[in-house]
Design an enzyme around this catalytic site. Sequence first.
Site, mmCIF file in Angstrom:
data_model
loop_
_atom_site.group_PDB
_atom_site.id
_atom_site.type_symbol
_atom_site.label_atom_id
_atom_site.label_comp_id
_atom_site.label_asym_id
_atom_site.label_seq_id
_atom_site.Cartn_x
_atom_site.Cartn_y
_atom_site.Cartn_z
ATOM 1 N N LYS A 64 0.810 -1.222 0.000
ATOM 2 C CA LYS A 64 0.000 0.000 0.000
ATOM 3 C C LYS A 64 0.843 1.273 0.000
ATOM 4 O O LYS A 64 0.621 2.181 -0.799
ATOM 5 C CB LYS A 64 -0.967 0.000 1.184
ATOM 6 C CG LYS A 64 -2.165 -0.902 0.998
ATOM 7 C CD LYS A 64 -3.141 -0.749 2.142
ATOM 8 C CE LYS A 64 -4.412 -1.543 1.854
ATOM 9 N NZ LYS A 64 -5.144 -1.022 0.688
ATOM 10 N N ASN A 67 2.807 1.653 -3.278
ATOM 11 C CA ASN A 67 1.891 2.031 -4.357
ATOM 12 C C ASN A 67 1.465 3.490 -4.255
ATOM 13 O O ASN A 67 1.442 4.225 -5.243
ATOM 14 C CB ASN A 67 0.642 1.148 -4.323
ATOM 15 C CG ASN A 67 0.883 -0.269 -4.792
ATOM 16 O OD1 ASN A 67 1.918 -0.581 -5.371
ATOM 17 N ND2 ASN A 67 -0.070 -1.139 -4.522
ATOM 18 N N THR A 242 -14.792 5.101 -0.289
ATOM 19 C CA THR A 242 -14.739 4.707 -1.691
ATOM 20 C C THR A 242 -15.711 3.556 -1.929
ATOM 21 O O THR A 242 -15.828 2.654 -1.112
ATOM 22 C CB THR A 242 -13.318 4.298 -2.094
ATOM 23 O OG1 THR A 242 -12.876 3.219 -1.256
ATOM 24 C CG2 THR A 242 -12.348 5.473 -1.932
ATOM 25 N N GLY A 244 -15.881 1.668 -4.931
ATOM 26 C CA GLY A 244 -15.516 0.891 -6.108
ATOM 27 C C GLY A 244 -16.064 1.532 -7.365
ATOM 28 O O GLY A 244 -15.945 2.744 -7.580
ATOM 29 N N SER A 245 -16.716 0.749 -8.195
ATOM 30 C CA SER A 245 -17.243 1.254 -9.465
ATOM 31 C C SER A 245 -18.378 2.255 -9.275
ATOM 32 O O SER A 245 -18.755 2.961 -10.221
ATOM 33 C CB SER A 245 -17.736 0.091 -10.323
ATOM 34 O OG SER A 245 -18.778 -0.616 -9.664
ATOM 35 N N ASP A 269 -8.652 -5.239 -13.913
ATOM 36 C CA ASP A 269 -7.807 -5.525 -12.749
ATOM 37 C C ASP A 269 -7.969 -4.395 -11.741
ATOM 38 O O ASP A 269 -7.527 -3.271 -11.990
ATOM 39 C CB ASP A 269 -6.351 -5.642 -13.198
ATOM 40 C CG ASP A 269 -5.399 -6.066 -12.078
ATOM 41 O OD1 ASP A 269 -5.791 -5.980 -10.897
ATOM 42 O OD2 ASP A 269 -4.252 -6.452 -12.388
ATOM 43 N N GLY A 274 -7.313 1.513 -5.246
ATOM 44 C CA GLY A 274 -7.469 2.354 -4.063
ATOM 45 C C GLY A 274 -6.204 3.123 -3.739
ATOM 46 O O GLY A 274 -6.265 4.262 -3.248
ATOM 47 N N ASP A 275 -5.049 2.531 -4.016
ATOM 48 C CA ASP A 275 -3.788 3.221 -3.769
ATOM 49 C C ASP A 275 -3.559 4.340 -4.784
ATOM 50 O O ASP A 275 -2.994 5.383 -4.457
ATOM 51 C CB ASP A 275 -2.630 2.221 -3.794
ATOM 52 C CG ASP A 275 -2.754 1.171 -2.706
ATOM 53 O OD1 ASP A 275 -3.277 1.504 -1.631
ATOM 54 O OD2 ASP A 275 -2.328 0.025 -2.934
ATOM 55 N N SER A 314 0.018 0.468 -13.814
ATOM 56 C CA SER A 314 -1.234 0.965 -14.397
ATOM 57 C C SER A 314 -1.515 2.413 -14.016
ATOM 58 O O SER A 314 -2.503 2.992 -14.491
ATOM 59 C CB SER A 314 -2.411 0.089 -13.931
ATOM 60 O OG SER A 314 -2.706 0.313 -12.556
#
Length: 322
Positions: A64, A67, A242, A244-245, A269, A274-275, A314
Site C-alpha cells: 500500500k 503504491n 470509496t 468501487g465502481s 484488474d 485504491g492506492d 497501471s
Amino acid sequence: MPKPERVGARVRVPAWRFWQWGPGPVRVLVVGGANYDLTVRMTRLPTVGMTVLADDMVESVGGKASNQAVAASLWGADVALVARVGQDGYGDAILRGLEAAGVDTTSVHRDGSGTGLGIVFMDSTGQYQTAVVSRANRNLSDADIGCLGSGWGGVGVVVLQLESPVEAVAAAAETARRRGALVVLNASPSDRASEALLRNVDYLVVNEAEAAELSKLDVETRSEAVAAAVRLTEFCTHVVVTLGSAGVVCASRDGSSVDLAGKVVDAVDTLGAGDQFLGVLAAELAVGSDLRHALELANWAASQSVTKHGAQVSYVDRRSAD
C-alpha cells in the site's frame, strides 16, 4: 517522458512535474508497507476447501505505502517513503520501481527479515483476495519515524496505512500533527485503527467494509455509506468512503459533503486502484486543491488504473487528466 536523475538515494525530478502548479508544493511523506506481489490469475476465486487451476502468475512490486508513494509521485508530487524491505532481490526490485517513479528512498531501510510479500488471487473480472506476509514491514518502528530529523523538512501531507506496526503509524501521525502537516489515513486493515489514532487524522479514507467496521453501522447502500462517514467525523475532520465502481462519498465535520458517481470503464484488474486514489488525493492536497476537485481527480485516476493489469504499472500521471 524525461526520466528522473538518480542522485545517491534521492531522485532529481524533471521540471515538467510541477509545470501545472508552479513553485512551492509541500512534500508528501508516505509511511508504511512495501511488498513484492505474486498475483495468481484464475477464472473464479476458490471457496473454502476448493482447488482451482490457475491461468497464470504475475510478479510485480506493490504494498500500500509503496503504491501510494508511486501514485503521488507520478501525479507530480515531491514524495518520500519511509519503509523497510529485505536484503534480497524482491527488495532490489521495489527500490528500482520507487526510484524510477521519482520517489525519495533515503528512508527505505534494508532489513534481514526478507521483503514483505503480497499473495493475490484474482478472477477474470478483476476481483481479488489478498494475503500479506509482512516480514520486513513488521520491523518498521517509531524509531524509524524519530530518526527522520531533517527528512521532515517541507512535509505538508503525511500518508499512512495500517499494514505496518501501529506504534510506527501512531508516531508518524502524532509527529505530523505537532508539525502542522495534514494526516491522511487509509485505515486498512481497519481492525487496527484505534480511537486515539483516528483523532490525529485529518482525512480518513476507507472502503465500505472498513467504514462499516469503524462506524459500527451497516454499509450496504450509498446512503448508509454517507451515514457511516458522518458518524466517523466525530474523530476525523473529513471521511472519504470509496465505493468501487459506484464512485465515492465524503462527509466533513463542518457539514459539507461530496458525492461522486463512478466512471464507466472496462475494468480488467482492480488491484491497487485504491492506492492510485490515495496517491492522487495526497498529491492534490499537497498543492492546496479544494476537496471536491481533489476527489474528482482521484476518482478519475482510479477508474483509469483498473483498465490495465497490475498496480504501479497501471498508474496515470497528472497530464493524463488534462
